[in-house]
Design a protein around this motif. Structure first.
Motif: not given
Lengths: 114, 120
Positions: A36, A38, A41-44, A46, A87, A102, A104
């Motif tokens: 993943y 990131q 300021s955003q989500g992880p 895929y 990640y 998950l 991290f």
């Protein structure tokens, strides 16, 4: 889930391939390798996952060594927008238990430079 | 946008108030997961839900936090009587259901862009 080890940071020139390593020497036979990223300021997001064969999709390639103790994520032509924390996560992907979690770690901060 | 939708993106609350965070999973996904990211830390699992069921809430603080995923509507993460330490980014992820044979077991979780909660 197996523990993973990644470098803290890496640099890459724009347009060049970015090769991000991950060690997972205690991986079990039924554990997949997931990647993943990131962006700030955003989500992880895929990227890709695999079990033992090399995998490729529109974003990246995943190379897993024959003994499965390490893998490399390859971004073939890095752009400035690929600057992110990457990640590497190992987890069991079927069956019961808590394999859906998950875990991290700290990941690798990839900085793509112009 | 067929992705995981979270709202609000930013939420400001005063100490003692309630915070309510919403998550709509991707179309066709029936499993929802909540994660929390404290400043300068990695994401930590909080809770895993299926429609009308909490499957695993082992990562949830014992008090003040609750989650639900009703038959209709989004999943809700509720934090009562918020404190400064609750300030964090809260991410929701979704995945397809696990087939009888576990054939969906290797499906990745897809994340929303999170709700950034700030406590004054």
């Amino acid at each position: 889930d197996a523990k993973t080890t990644q470098p803290t940071s890496m640099d890459c020139a724009e347009g060049r391939a970015a090769n991000l390593p991950c060690n997972h020497s205690t991986i079990s036979g039924n554990e997949y390798v997931y990647w993943y990223r990131q962006i700030h300021s955003q989500g992880p997001q895929y990227i890709i996952h695999g079990l033992k064969n090399n995998e490729t999709n529109e974003m990246a390639s995943l190379i897993i060594t024959e003994d499965r103790k390490s893998s490399t994520l390859i971004l073939p032509h890095a752009t400035l927008r690929d600057t992110a924390v990457y990640y590497c996560i190992v987890r069991v992907a079927s069956g019961g238990g808590s394999n859906y979690k998950l875990t991290f770690g700290k990941g690798t901060l990839l900085t793509v430079n112009p | 946008n067929a992705g995981v939708m979270q709202n609000p993106r930013h939420l400001v609350r005063r100490r003692g108030q309630e915070a309510r965070l919403r998550c709509s999973p991707m179309k066709g996904h029936s499993h929802v997961y909540w994660y929390r990211q404290l400043p300068e830390e990695g994401l930590k699992f909080m809770v895993y839900l299926q429609k009308e069921n909490i499957i695993d809430e082992s990562g949830m603080p014992k008090e003040r936090f609750s989650a639900e995923f009703p038959k209709e509507g989004p999943s809700i993460l509720r934090i009562q009587q918020v404190v400064r330490g609750d300030s964090a980014a809260y991410f929701c992820a979704s995945s397809p259901g696990q087939g009888v044979l576990g054939e969906y077991g290797n499906q990745p979780q897809h994340f929303g862009d999170g709700t950034r909660l700030s406590i004054l």
